[in-house]
Design an enzyme around this catalytic site. Sequence first.
Site, short mmCIF file in Angstrom:
data_model
loop_
_atom_site.label_atom_id
_atom_site.label_comp_id
_atom_site.label_asym_id
_atom_site.label_seq_id
_atom_site.Cartn_x
_atom_site.Cartn_y
_atom_site.Cartn_z
N ASP A 1 -4.12 0.67 9.38
CA ASP A 1 -4.08 -0.18 8.17
C ASP A 1 -2.98 -1.24 8.21
OD1 ASP A 1 -6.12 1.11 6.86
OD2 ASP A 1 -4.81 2.47 5.76
N VAL B 1 3.33 7.99 -2.02
CA VAL B 1 3.28 8.31 -0.59
C VAL B 1 2.03 9.16 -0.28
CG1 VAL B 1 4.54 9.55 1.25
CG2 VAL B 1 5.79 8.24 -0.48
N ALA C 1 -1.20 8.51 -0.31
CA ALA C 1 -2.04 8.44 -1.51
C ALA C 1 -3.26 7.55 -1.34
CB ALA C 1 -1.20 7.93 -2.68
N GLY C 2 -3.53 7.07 -0.12
CA GLY C 2 -4.69 6.20 0.12
C GLY C 2 -4.41 4.74 -0.20
N SER D 1 2.03 1.92 5.88
CA SER D 1 1.51 0.88 6.78
C SER D 1 2.01 -0.49 6.34
CB SER D 1 -0.02 0.88 6.75
OG SER D 1 -0.52 2.10 7.21
N ALA E 1 -1.86 2.95 1.52
CA ALA E 1 -1.28 2.35 2.73
C ALA E 1 0.15 1.86 2.54
CB ALA E 1 -2.18 1.22 3.27
N GLY E 2 0.92 2.55 1.72
CA GLY E 2 2.31 2.14 1.50
C GLY E 2 3.12 2.13 2.79
N LYS F 1 -2.65 -1.56 -0.93
CA LYS F 1 -4.05 -2.03 -0.85
C LYS F 1 -4.98 -1.02 -1.52
CE LYS F 1 -5.52 1.15 2.33
NZ LYS F 1 -6.38 2.26 2.00
#
Length: 285
Positions: A137, A96, A98-99, A104, A101-102, A11
């Site tokens: 998230d 990973v 990184a903002g 999540s 949301a991987g 996202k």
Amino acid sequence: MDHLTVLSPAKLNLVLDVLGKRPDGFHELRTIFERISLADQITLTRNKSNKISVCCAHPHVPKGPGNSAFKAAMMLSRDFSISEGLDINIIKNIPVAAGLAGGSSNAAAVLSGLNRLWQIGLNNAQLVNYAARLGSDVAFFLYNTSYALGTGRGELIKPLDVKTKLWHVLVTPRVKIYTKEVFTRLKLKLTNKKDNVNILLPFLRKGDLARLAGALSNDLEPAILSLRPDFIHLKNKLLDAGATGVCFSGSGPSVFACVQSQQHAQSLRAKFDRRYTQIFVVSTL
Ligand code: C5P
């Protein structure tokens, strides 16, 4: 069915307003999530052991209880007394911490995937309850929507009926930033707060790219830059290269630009040095 393969997308936050700190230590947010085409692939395979295991080639993905996909599977396994084992295989494409949301998104993919594979029969509201226990998230990814308004900690989701498809170039430095650290550094300014969500939303609905670009905003930016002042260069480099709307996603360090077309995104991508950054051309999913 003995296995299931699902996509687990990333996202962006087109707007991230921090409204204040809550008694539970979290921050009250208003954000617009956009689901994007950059995605991990997750395969869930039933096995006859009684163990849940995670397999992922990426060195920064935890393989045990620190992994959000593992946590999601453990929750369902315990609550529904599932006696069989499970292999969770993650092909990691999303950077990973990184903002984006991987982790999540992986947790959400495991919740909805296991609901089918183990035939648990939870409805979406029940899955969303599990999601909220796993992270702020996670819930967004349980809704089949390109855009959503997120409130509360970010876990209260209202899908937005917006048809606009955006193209982005996404730049992620090869450095992890932890969400908690960014929120800890945040200095809240509670006066003269603009409602950035409602400023941006009409431009997004109309697909007015020029105005949308000017309305992107992220209240976490000063906190991200207090941790890594050099990351302002990522924004500047995108702006210098001709991008208009440039913004950090979530708690960073990923920076994205909204661009006119896939070709424009590809031409911007060519200007970045891959030694220090990962660059992706992505669109709304
Ligand atoms: O919910 P999640 O695990 O993603 O949050 C990670 C950390 O980020 C939390 O422990 C909290 O310190 C911070 N956070 C916050 N307010 C939010 C979301 C996250 O303070 N709305």
